[in-house]
Design a protein around this motif. Sequence first.
Motif, PDB file in Angstrom:
ATOM      1  N   ALA A 401       0.824  -1.207   0.000  1.00  0.00           N
ATOM      2  CA  ALA A 401       0.000   0.000   0.000  1.00  0.00           C
ATOM      3  C   ALA A 401       0.863   1.264   0.000  1.00  0.00           C
ATOM      4  N   ARG A 402       1.936   1.252   0.797  1.00  0.00           N
ATOM      5  CA  ARG A 402       2.825   2.408   0.835  1.00  0.00           C
ATOM      6  C   ARG A 402       3.536   2.602  -0.498  1.00  0.00           C
ATOM      7  N   ALA A 403       4.015   1.498  -1.075  1.00  0.00           N
ATOM      8  CA  ALA A 403       4.750   1.585  -2.340  1.00  0.00           C
ATOM      9  C   ALA A 403       3.887   2.178  -3.448  1.00  0.00           C
ATOM     10  N   LYS A 404       2.612   1.853  -3.428  1.00  0.00           N
ATOM     11  CA  LYS A 404       1.719   2.370  -4.466  1.00  0.00           C
ATOM     12  C   LYS A 404       1.585   3.881  -4.372  1.00  0.00           C
ATOM     13  N   GLU A 405       1.697   4.433  -3.166  1.00  0.00           N
ATOM     14  CA  GLU A 405       1.566   5.871  -2.966  1.00  0.00           C
ATOM     15  C   GLU A 405       2.875   6.627  -3.198  1.00  0.00           C
ATOM     16  N   GLU A 406       3.997   5.905  -3.218  1.00  0.00           N
ATOM     17  CA  GLU A 406       5.292   6.555  -3.400  1.00  0.00           C
ATOM     18  C   GLU A 406       5.398   7.147  -4.802  1.00  0.00           C
ATOM     19  N   THR A 407       6.168   8.216  -4.917  1.00  0.00           N
ATOM     20  CA  THR A 407       6.397   8.832  -6.228  1.00  0.00           C
ATOM     21  C   THR A 407       7.787   8.521  -6.766  1.00  0.00           C
ATOM     22  N   VAL A 408       8.585   7.830  -5.975  1.00  0.00           N
ATOM     23  CA  VAL A 408       9.928   7.451  -6.385  1.00  0.00           C
ATOM     24  C   VAL A 408      10.012   5.928  -6.395  1.00  0.00           C
ATOM     25  N   SER A 409      10.941   5.377  -7.175  1.00  0.00           N
ATOM     26  CA  SER A 409      11.089   3.926  -7.244  1.00  0.00           C
ATOM     27  C   SER A 409      11.259   3.335  -5.851  1.00  0.00           C
ATOM     28  N   THR A 410      10.645   2.176  -5.648  1.00  0.00           N
ATOM     29  CA  THR A 410      10.566   1.568  -4.320  1.00  0.00           C
ATOM     30  C   THR A 410      10.911   0.087  -4.399  1.00  0.00           C
ATOM     31  N   LEU A 411      11.623  -0.393  -3.380  1.00  0.00           N
ATOM     32  CA  LEU A 411      11.945  -1.813  -3.290  1.00  0.00           C
ATOM     33  C   LEU A 411      11.352  -2.388  -2.010  1.00  0.00           C
TER      34      LEU A 411
END
Length: 459
Positions: A401-411
């Motif tokens: 859920a957090r990754a979907k809201e991020e605007t920068v690449s996420t791992l």
Amino acid sequence: MSAALQAMRVLTDPAETGAVTLALPQDVQSEAYDYPAAFFARRVHLIERRSPSEAGLARAVERIRGKKRPLIIAGGGVHYSQAVQELIRFAEEFHIPVAETQAGKSALPWNHPLNVGSIGTTGSLAANRLAQEADLIIAVGTRLGDFPTASKSAFGNPGAEILGINVSSLDAQKLNAAALVADVREALMALTRELNGSSYRSRYTSDEIGRLKEEWVREVDRLYAIEREDGLPQTRVLGAINDFLGPGDVIVCASGSLPGDLHRLWRCEEPKTYHLEYGFSCMGYEVTGAFGVKLAEPDREVYSLVGDGSYLMLHSELVTSIQEGVKITILLLDNNGYQCIHNLQREHGGEGFGNEFRYRSAETKRLTGGYMPMDFAMHARSLGAKGYTVTTMEELQEALARAKEETVSTLIHIKVLPGTNTETYESWWRVGVAEVSESPKVQAAYERMKTNIEKARVL
């Protein structure tokens, strides 16, 4: 100049298309050259659809009409030809089940009544059982490689014939097939017209296909729901990710045990949401490929599914994605090494060696010590990405859920238990085993290989 034009010819040819390299020596690169203005004139490269010949179409129609239990294998050509709707209409019109290769997956929604899942070495139980009994294999836009054909053992009916529909004559004639060399969409439309005039329909009952499909759905549900007290099973993690992602989100994968699990288990709802051709198990492609897919599909969420071993081989495009402001999400399933190859070693008579990330043992002088703890989320953060580590299903849901809201690449670093991937379902893959060995395990593996080779098609 002529090489540049030939490069565009290859890039725009449906049969020959592939990577093109123009190699210029260093001294040539530094020289000035007076190019003629005509070289820079605007050119339009037309991609023409090849129509089936009358003779090829007649032969294909005759071959289909004489069969009772055909099976369609949908390959990547269905997508390249933009023939998804034509394939669905063809299958529905004549009541023919459809199995999918890695490149063809997502041609039909997973819950379509005629979609029986993946085929071959990494195939579903439903598709592999139908393939064993089919009297005709209609290979639509597929190269009929080693995995879809289970090393030529997937088609068990001695009288089974192959109809190859492909824009490439090389691929259309594989396995001694009757070739219909044409653009997939044009071929399917023509076949539909011709067969409609003959009132053809397969002899499958709806209940027969439905029972096989229902059995497989229950098996996938079971694998998605497995719980372990000692950690997260890989299939459970994939089920949670599949449930979370939206129908238009794209997944990218390339190597390890993940391609087999995804091919069998992943449930696609829309076309072009599954990017995994698996040509040569391209380790390290996952991050770079996801970056490329995001450039091509900027409005979609793009997820790279990658193992820890493959991530270590190539992850530099994570930096590129941050530089370019192109957000991708990397779902890193960490099972402490190259467990896919580790499994192959042991399954074919060998002992595990060198494929797990373990410390060297002082006692054995080999890599048999404890697992090496690696913090991949910290590594991603050190490059400027967001990073999360999860060890429970609750943490996974929160991180997704957090990754979907991020605007920068996420791992998202996901610890999974080694050996919790799927097994084969009434299928086989030919892996070379030593003919001469003093090891009873190797001898037994060699005998199993010989038995399966005897069942495989010669052509």
